[in-house]
Write an enzyme that holds these catalytic residues in place. Structure first.
Site, PDB file in Angstrom:
ATOM      1  N   LYS A  95       0.836  -1.212   0.000  1.00  0.00           N
ATOM      2  CA  LYS A  95       0.000   0.000   0.000  1.00  0.00           C
ATOM      3  C   LYS A  95       0.862   1.251   0.000  1.00  0.00           C
ATOM      4  O   LYS A  95       1.935   1.260   0.622  1.00  0.00           O
ATOM      5  CB  LYS A  95      -0.895   0.022   1.254  1.00  0.00           C
ATOM      6  CG  LYS A  95      -1.550  -1.308   1.580  1.00  0.00           C
ATOM      7  CD  LYS A  95      -2.473  -1.231   2.774  1.00  0.00           C
ATOM      8  CE  LYS A  95      -2.918  -2.625   3.214  1.00  0.00           C
ATOM      9  NZ  LYS A  95      -2.055  -3.245   4.216  1.00  0.00           N
ATOM     10  N   HIS A 128      -3.572   3.506   0.950  1.00  0.00           N
ATOM     11  CA  HIS A 128      -3.760   3.034   2.335  1.00  0.00           C
ATOM     12  C   HIS A 128      -4.917   3.772   3.036  1.00  0.00           C
ATOM     13  O   HIS A 128      -5.739   3.148   3.694  1.00  0.00           O
ATOM     14  CB  HIS A 128      -2.442   3.215   3.103  1.00  0.00           C
ATOM     15  CG  HIS A 128      -2.269   2.284   4.241  1.00  0.00           C
ATOM     16  ND1 HIS A 128      -1.073   1.696   4.554  1.00  0.00           N
ATOM     17  CD2 HIS A 128      -3.152   1.833   5.168  1.00  0.00           C
ATOM     18  CE1 HIS A 128      -1.225   0.924   5.621  1.00  0.00           C
ATOM     19  NE2 HIS A 128      -2.487   0.998   6.012  1.00  0.00           N
TER      20      HIS A 128
END
Ligand SMILES: NC(=O)C1=CN([C@@H]2O[C@H](COP(=O)(O)OP(=O)(O)OC[C@H]3O[C@@H](n4cnc5c(N)ncnc54)[C@H](OP(=O)(O)O)[C@@H]3O)[C@@H](O)[C@H]2O)C=CC1
Ligand SMILES: O=C1CO[C@H](CO)[C@@H](O)[C@@H]1O
Length: 293
Positions: A95, A128
């Site tokens: 991420k 994220h």
């Protein structure tokens, strides 16, 4: 051990429905833990630049490629049903962290993650957190679309996106996100967001699927564990699988890693599922996405 089901994402790429989460796994322990999990049948690993352990995760995977694995899951010797583990047998997610939002910064962050992982491609790259206050997630996603078109990632998606963020994204995106990874467990079932995902063709992936361990203490989960002769963690993981979530529990010991994967030979019945549906408390163990920027 039976293998995890492998449903297809919206672009046809298959994802192991039960994976292994690596938040808070110390960098020096990550390679060994990944190797242990591979030996128990896990083929899906969830890390992030922010976790600081991509290098160890990559080392664990690199070390296992070419070794003999039983085709039904874990490690095997030689003989029937044994094959050599290949990179394409393993699903790796990482991420882009909040400080790296923006088109150029995301491309740079991706290169750093790839160098850390030591892989040629990742299977899933996620934003994220939306960090809506920064106003950059559309540019971040545009960079991810570039990486997708270049074949450096097999699928792209988001994490911690609320309906409003998804709406903005869907307005601009050329590639529908494959996944939204959100906090989800019996105390926070995210029913409305799951329904929206289904409408949009986005897979729901559950982070902190055990509520960071807290939901294991729920007496109703304990009662189901007793009824089925299973552990509370197995009941909760089984519930995630049956509602259709991709699920990525984290565990630190070989015993728990094995226990959490041993969930493919029993089923919760409709009454059990209704009982767990009734445990909703709208209780977050992590941050609300509106408070992360
Ligand atoms: N996108 C995002 O923003 C986020 C993503 N994530 C991802 O989701 C993954 C899972 O979430 P996480 O927050 O780690 O929490 P989990 O809900 O997976 O719970 C992990 C906790 O449960 C304990 N545990 C695991 N298995 C058992 C068991 N069988 N019996 C008893 N206790 C058990 C672990 O203990 P122990 O470790 O001591 O074995 C640990 O304390 C993360 O690792 C990460 O990959 C997580 C948070 C945010
Ligand atoms: O992935 C993550 C692990 O948990 C952290 C603390 O809640 C989160 O900030 C992060 O998104």
């Amino acid at each position: 051990m039976k293998p995890s089901p492998r449903p297809a994402l919206n672009n046809g790429v298959h994802i192991d429905q039960l994976g292994f989460g690596l938040y808070k796994v110390p960098p020096q322990d990550a390679a060994a833990l990944v190797a242990t999990a591979l030996g128990e049948g896990y083929r899906h690993f969830d890390t992030a630049a922010m976790y600081g352990n991509e290098t160890g995760v990559g080392r664990g995977i690199g070390g296992a490629i070419g070794t003999s694995m039983a085709s039904d899951g874990g490690t095997g010797g030689s003989g029937e049903g044994v094959h050599s583990l290949e990179r394409q047998d393993i699903f790796v997610t990482t991420k882009v962290w909040n400080d790296d939002h923006g088109y150029d910064a995301t491309l740079r962050a991706f290169d750093t993650s790839m160098a850390n992982l030591g892989l040629d491609y990742v299977d899933l790259y996620l934003i994220h957190w939306p960090c809506a206050g920064r106003g950059l997630f559309l540019e971040t996603y545009r960079a991810m679309e570039t990486l997708y078109r270049e074949g450096r990632v097999r699928a792209i998606g988001v994490s911690n996106f609320q309906p409003g963020h998804l709406e903005q994204l869907m307005h601009k995106a050329e590639v529908v996100p494959a996944v939204n990874q959100i906090e989800l467990h019996p105390w926070l079932q995210q029913t409305a967001l799951r329904t929206l995902h289904e409408q949009l063709g986005i897979r729901t992936e559950a982070w902190s699927p055990l509520g960071r361990g807290h939901v294991l203490t729920d007496p109703a989960i304990g009662a189901l564990a007793e009824k089925h002769g299973r552990t509370p963690a197995q009941i909760i993981i089984r519930w995630h699988l049956q509602v259709g979530n991709v699920v990525i529990p984290k565990a630190s010991s070989a015993g728990r890693i094995k226990e959490n994967f041993d969930v493919f030979d029993f089923e919760l019945d409709a009454g059990d599922m209704d009982g767990i549906a009734g445990l909703e408390r709208h209780h977050r163990t992590g941050s609300h996405p509106d408070n992360v920027n």
